[in-house]
Design a protein around this motif. Structure first.
Motif, PDB file in Angstrom:
ATOM      1  N   PRO A  11       0.842  -1.358   0.003  1.00 19.45           N
ATOM      2  CA  PRO A  11       0.204  -0.127   0.069  1.00 19.45           C
ATOM      3  C   PRO A  11       0.848   1.236   0.020  1.00 19.45           C
ATOM      4  O   PRO A  11       0.244   2.386   0.490  1.00 19.45           O
ATOM      5  N   GLU A  39      -2.778  -0.436   5.028  1.00 21.14           N
ATOM      6  CA  GLU A  39      -4.053  -0.601   4.389  1.00 21.14           C
ATOM      7  C   GLU A  39      -5.301  -0.186   5.175  1.00 21.14           C
ATOM      8  O   GLU A  39      -6.232   0.678   4.838  1.00 21.14           O
ATOM      9  N   VAL A  84      -5.476  -0.660  -2.601  1.00 21.52           N
ATOM     10  CA  VAL A  84      -5.677  -1.922  -1.602  1.00 21.52           C
ATOM     11  C   VAL A  84      -6.639  -2.796  -2.115  1.00 21.52           C
ATOM     12  O   VAL A  84      -6.431  -3.889  -2.267  1.00 21.52           O
ATOM     13  N   ARG A  88      -5.714  -6.686  -2.744  1.00 19.78           N
ATOM     14  CA  ARG A  88      -6.828  -7.653  -1.809  1.00 19.78           C
ATOM     15  C   ARG A  88      -7.045  -8.531  -3.043  1.00 19.78           C
ATOM     16  O   ARG A  88      -7.337  -9.850  -2.951  1.00 19.78           O
TER      17      ARG A  88
END
Length: 103
Positions: A11, A39, A84, A88
């Motif tokens: 991040p 994050e 982010v 993810r």
């Protein structure tokens, strides 16, 4: 033969604004844990900024300078949130978009 793990988009960016990645063969670890913390902070700040943005938008006395500053902050928060989400999504295997978008 097992496939090597995919790099994790971190991040934060490097000194030249280029994406940083973490290569590891395990979950957790100090850098991964720190990335999780960053994050969470970035997303919490973005939520707070959205609340502040709505207050400024609703205020008829707000001037152009304030709105320009707000839009710069919203842009940075959106950039962080997209990074982010990409990170993810890539870790869950659900994002097909390339991770090196210059964020």
């Amino acid at each position: 033969m097992s496939t090597p793990p995919a790099p994790r988009l971190l991040p934060w960016t490097g000194p030249e604004g280029k994406p940083c990645y973490l290569l590891t063969d395990r979950d957790g670890g100090p850098v991964s844990d720190r990335a999780d913390q960053v994050e969470a902070i970035q997303l919490k700040l973005a939520v707070g900024l959205l609340d502040h943005a709505q207050a400024l938008i609703d205020d008829p006395a707000v001037d152009v300078r304030q709105l320009r500053f707000l839009s710069a902050q919203l842009s940075a928060a959106l950039r962080d949130a997209v990074r982010v989400a990409q990170s993810r999504g890539a870790r869950s295997g659900s994002v097909d978009a390339p991770l090196d978008q210059g964020f």
